[in-house]
Design a protein around this motif. Structure first.
Motif, PDB file in Angstrom:
ATOM      1  N   UNK A  85       0.838  -1.200   0.000  1.00  0.00           N
ATOM      2  CA  UNK A  85       0.000   0.000   0.000  1.00  0.00           C
ATOM      3  C   UNK A  85       0.871   1.248   0.000  1.00  0.00           C
ATOM      4  N   UNK A  86       1.905   1.255   0.820  1.00  0.00           N
ATOM      5  CA  UNK A  86       2.793   2.412   0.886  1.00  0.00           C
ATOM      6  C   UNK A  86       3.552   2.620  -0.414  1.00  0.00           C
ATOM      7  N   UNK A  97       7.097  18.171  -0.339  1.00  0.00           N
ATOM      8  CA  UNK A  97       6.724  17.812   1.027  1.00  0.00           C
ATOM      9  C   UNK A  97       6.114  16.401   1.086  1.00  0.00           C
ATOM     10  N   UNK A  98       5.196  16.106   0.186  1.00  0.00           N
ATOM     11  CA  UNK A  98       4.564  14.781   0.157  1.00  0.00           C
ATOM     12  C   UNK A  98       5.579  13.694  -0.201  1.00  0.00           C
ATOM     13  N   UNK A  99       6.359  13.953  -1.231  1.00  0.00           N
ATOM     14  CA  UNK A  99       7.331  12.964  -1.698  1.00  0.00           C
ATOM     15  C   UNK A  99       8.363  12.669  -0.612  1.00  0.00           C
ATOM     16  N   UNK A 143      10.644   9.165   3.651  1.00  0.00           N
ATOM     17  CA  UNK A 143      11.044   8.993   5.045  1.00  0.00           C
ATOM     18  C   UNK A 143      10.290   7.827   5.664  1.00  0.00           C
ATOM     19  N   UNK A 144       9.004   7.732   5.397  1.00  0.00           N
ATOM     20  CA  UNK A 144       8.191   6.642   5.917  1.00  0.00           C
ATOM     21  C   UNK A 144       8.718   5.303   5.384  1.00  0.00           C
ATOM     22  N   UNK A 145       9.047   5.261   4.126  1.00  0.00           N
ATOM     23  CA  UNK A 145       9.570   4.033   3.532  1.00  0.00           C
ATOM     24  C   UNK A 145      10.874   3.619   4.206  1.00  0.00           C
ATOM     25  N   UNK A 146      11.761   4.572   4.475  1.00  0.00           N
ATOM     26  CA  UNK A 146      13.035   4.253   5.115  1.00  0.00           C
ATOM     27  C   UNK A 146      12.839   3.788   6.561  1.00  0.00           C
ATOM     28  N   UNK A 147      11.848   4.348   7.239  1.00  0.00           N
ATOM     29  CA  UNK A 147      11.581   3.953   8.618  1.00  0.00           C
ATOM     30  C   UNK A 147      11.040   2.528   8.692  1.00  0.00           C
ATOM     31  N   UNK A 148      10.308   2.119   7.690  1.00  0.00           N
ATOM     32  CA  UNK A 148       9.707   0.788   7.687  1.00  0.00           C
ATOM     33  C   UNK A 148      10.740  -0.283   7.392  1.00  0.00           C
ATOM     34  N   UNK A 163       4.108   5.721  -5.504  1.00  0.00           N
ATOM     35  CA  UNK A 163       3.974   5.841  -6.953  1.00  0.00           C
ATOM     36  C   UNK A 163       2.982   6.946  -7.320  1.00  0.00           C
ATOM     37  N   UNK A 164       1.857   6.988  -6.611  1.00  0.00           N
ATOM     38  CA  UNK A 164       0.855   8.014  -6.871  1.00  0.00           C
ATOM     39  C   UNK A 164       1.427   9.403  -6.595  1.00  0.00           C
ATOM     40  N   UNK A 165       2.139   9.539  -5.512  1.00  0.00           N
ATOM     41  CA  UNK A 165       2.743  10.820  -5.176  1.00  0.00           C
ATOM     42  C   UNK A 165       3.770  11.224  -6.225  1.00  0.00           C
ATOM     43  N   UNK A 166       4.533  10.261  -6.713  1.00  0.00           N
ATOM     44  CA  UNK A 166       5.515  10.550  -7.757  1.00  0.00           C
ATOM     45  C   UNK A 166       4.810  11.044  -9.027  1.00  0.00           C
ATOM     46  N   UNK A 167       3.711  10.403  -9.395  1.00  0.00           N
ATOM     47  CA  UNK A 167       2.944  10.820 -10.572  1.00  0.00           C
ATOM     48  C   UNK A 167       2.382  12.232 -10.368  1.00  0.00           C
ATOM     49  N   UNK A 168       1.832  12.491  -9.207  1.00  0.00           N
ATOM     50  CA  UNK A 168       1.291  13.817  -8.915  1.00  0.00           C
ATOM     51  C   UNK A 168       2.398  14.866  -8.920  1.00  0.00           C
TER      52      UNK A 168
END
Length: 68
Positions: free
Chosen positions: A25-26, A55-57, A62-67, A31-36
């Motif tokens: 999901x993340x 800011x969103x990207x 950061x969230x991906x790296x924390x996971x 991917x959606x954020x990258x497209x936007x």
């Protein structure tokens, strides 16, 4: 972080399945954020959308790296 105590292999399997789905999901959100972000860089939206997209990207990266 407190370690979880598992009582069966089924508990482990369900936890791994849940974590895998959360990761997928993340990644789709990223991917959606990258497209936007790419759309926001169009000449008409460049100034206003640039800050919002970065800011969103950055937050999702950061969230991906924390996971991991």
């Amino acid at each position: 972080m407190k370690q979880k105590q598992y009582t069966s292999m089924e508990d482990i399997r369900l936890d791994l399945l849940t974590l895998n789905l959360q990761r997928k999901i993340q990644m789709e959100e990223l991917k959606l954020t990258h497209h936007q972000f790419k759309e926001d860089l169009s000449p008409m939206n460049w100034i206003g959308s640039l800050l919002k997209g970065v800011k969103k990207y950055g937050a999702l990266l950061l969230l991906k790296k924390l996971i991991k």
